[in-house]
Design an enzyme around this catalytic site. Structure first.
Site, short mmCIF file in Angstrom:
data_model
loop_
_atom_site.label_atom_id
_atom_site.label_comp_id
_atom_site.label_asym_id
_atom_site.label_seq_id
_atom_site.Cartn_x
_atom_site.Cartn_y
_atom_site.Cartn_z
N ASN A 1 -2.60 4.20 -3.19
CA ASN A 1 -3.49 4.96 -2.51
C ASN A 1 -3.01 6.53 -2.23
O ASN A 1 -3.52 7.45 -2.35
CB ASN A 1 -3.81 4.41 -0.87
CG ASN A 1 -4.26 5.44 0.11
OD1 ASN A 1 -5.41 5.76 0.02
ND2 ASN A 1 -3.17 5.86 0.65
N TYR B 1 -5.87 18.18 -9.69
CA TYR B 1 -6.26 16.78 -9.31
C TYR B 1 -7.39 15.91 -9.98
O TYR B 1 -7.37 14.87 -10.40
CB TYR B 1 -6.96 17.30 -7.75
CG TYR B 1 -7.49 16.02 -7.04
CD1 TYR B 1 -6.56 15.13 -6.31
CD2 TYR B 1 -8.85 15.78 -6.59
CE1 TYR B 1 -7.07 14.26 -5.55
CE2 TYR B 1 -9.32 14.57 -6.02
CZ TYR B 1 -8.13 13.85 -5.36
OH TYR B 1 -8.72 12.91 -4.60
N ILE C 1 1.10 -1.11 -0.16
CA ILE C 1 0.15 0.01 0.05
C ILE C 1 0.74 1.22 -0.13
O ILE C 1 1.78 1.14 0.81
CB ILE C 1 -0.75 0.16 1.32
CG1 ILE C 1 -1.80 -1.12 1.53
CG2 ILE C 1 -1.95 1.22 1.27
CD1 ILE C 1 -2.34 -1.12 2.89
N1 NAP Z 1 -10.53 11.93 1.84
C1 NAP Z 1 -11.08 12.24 0.87
O1 NAP Z 1 -12.52 12.40 0.90
C2 NAP Z 1 -10.71 11.50 -0.51
C3 NAP Z 1 -11.90 11.25 -1.33
C4 NAP Z 1 -11.87 10.92 -2.74
C5 NAP Z 1 -10.49 10.31 -2.90
N2 NAP Z 1 -9.41 10.26 -1.96
C6 NAP Z 1 -8.23 9.67 -2.38
O2 NAP Z 1 -7.77 8.75 -1.14
C7 NAP Z 1 -6.52 8.63 -1.10
C8 NAP Z 1 -5.81 8.91 0.22
O3 NAP Z 1 -6.07 10.33 0.65
P1 NAP Z 1 -6.34 10.57 2.04
O4 NAP Z 1 -7.93 11.14 2.14
O5 NAP Z 1 -6.44 9.57 3.33
O6 NAP Z 1 -5.56 11.51 2.48
P2 NAP Z 1 -4.26 11.94 3.25
O7 NAP Z 1 -4.74 11.55 4.74
O8 NAP Z 1 -3.68 13.11 3.26
O9 NAP Z 1 -3.11 10.67 2.94
C9 NAP Z 1 -2.40 10.98 1.85
C10 NAP Z 1 -1.29 9.83 1.86
O10 NAP Z 1 -0.54 10.10 0.87
C11 NAP Z 1 0.74 10.15 1.29
N3 NAP Z 1 1.89 10.83 0.25
C12 NAP Z 1 1.62 12.19 -0.16
N4 NAP Z 1 2.48 12.82 -0.61
C13 NAP Z 1 3.42 11.80 -0.83
C14 NAP Z 1 4.72 11.55 -1.62
N5 NAP Z 1 5.32 12.24 -2.35
N6 NAP Z 1 5.30 10.33 -1.53
C15 NAP Z 1 4.76 9.17 -0.91
N7 NAP Z 1 3.44 9.39 0.02
C16 NAP Z 1 2.77 10.48 -0.12
C17 NAP Z 1 0.81 10.64 2.41
O11 NAP Z 1 1.93 10.57 3.28
P3 NAP Z 1 2.84 11.79 3.76
O12 NAP Z 1 2.35 13.16 3.70
O13 NAP Z 1 2.83 11.45 5.39
O14 NAP Z 1 4.19 11.48 3.30
C18 NAP Z 1 -0.44 10.08 2.93
O15 NAP Z 1 0.20 8.65 3.74
C19 NAP Z 1 -5.63 9.62 -2.10
O16 NAP Z 1 -5.58 9.02 -3.44
C20 NAP Z 1 -7.08 10.77 -2.21
O17 NAP Z 1 -6.74 11.39 -3.59
C21 NAP Z 1 -9.71 10.93 -0.94
#
Ligand code: NAP
Length: 234
Positions: free
Chosen positions: A72, A138, A5
């Protein structure tokens, strides 16, 4: 089975990792930061916007009889109309949201060959199919991820492989990404009030529920449909 993951430090990725660890499944987490401490969790430090770092990952060592790759990790990028951005960060957004999943699919599919059963889950968004002003990079990245997933599935079929591919929109989920959305001023993001309303009225789903619904989807017989919204999964 082994689960790989990306982005397990917070939000959806962390909840999915915890879900599999609780089931006794080994998890390899790839990301910049690691916040999980578990005997069956292998942290791999990698900035997924760095193509060379992805090329250096020791994926061949991770292959077992069954691999589940969950792309993810994702970022929104600057939430602002494109014409108002001083230095658009489109390269960063595409690198993390599209290029990294593509490179990992490439490397894992090659490492798995015909012997290992591979399932790929790419975490998409409703923004893949609906233009949301101030989210141009995005929306574009998630639309690209959908096509990447659909194409990869057909290519694997052409090769006679049974690779399962899913591209899954999780819904509106209570994670740091939603907190980032709510922190943007209405001047830059017209839909700001809508996201504050989702939060206040308790409409955000928990990352744990997303992990459970994804598990339910993966346990259903594979139909060859790639694109899903978890809203439709009970
Ligand atoms: N939350 C929502 O409502 C929602 C809705 C639709 C889709 N999504 C999708 O769900 C997925 C997870 O998002 P989330 O909502 O759980 O957000 P989140 O809590 O901000 O998680 C994002 C994850 O991506 C990692 N990440 C960011 N930049 C990175 C990099 N350069 N290299 C490696 N890892 C990196 C972050 O880790 P670090 O910053 O610690 O490195 C974190 O673990 C994303 O693809 C997002 O587009 C979310």
């Amino acid at each position: 089975m082994k689960v790989i993951i990306t982005g397990t430090s917070s939000g959806i990725g962390k909840a999915i990792a915890a879900h599999y660890l609780n089931k006794g499944v080994s998890v390899i987490g790839i990301g910049r930061r690691h916040t999980i401490d578990h005997t069956n969790y292998q942290p791999v430090v990698c900035d997924l916007t760095d193509e060379n770092a992805i090329r250096e990952l020791a994926v061949e060592e991770w292959v077992s009889t069954e691999i589940l790759l969950i792309n993810n990790a994702g970022m929104l990028g600057t939430v602002k109309r494109l014409s108002d951005q001083n230095e658009p960060d489109i390269n960063q957004v595409l690198a993390l949201n599209v290029v990294a999943p593509a490179l990992l699919m490439n490397r894992l599919a090659r490492a798995c060959g015909d012997k290992t059963a591979l399932t790929v889950v790419n975490i998409s968004s409703g923004a893949a199919k609906r233009a949301i002003p101030s989210w141009s990079a995005y929306c574009a990245s998630k639309a690209a991820l959908e096509m990447l997933s659909e194409t990869f599935y057909l290519e694997e079929l052409e090769k006679g492989r049974t690779t399962k591919v899913y591209c899954v929109a999780p819904g509106v989920v209570d994670t740091p990404m939603q907190a980032q959305i709510r922190s943007v001023d209405q001047v830059d993001f017209a839909a700001s009030a809508t996201f504050h309303d989702y939060y206040k009225s308790g409409e955000l789903v928990s990352p744990e529920l997303v992990a459970q619904k994804l598990n339910r989807l993966l346990e259903m017989p594979y139909s060859g449909v790639v694109s899903y919204s978890l809203r439709s999964i009970e």
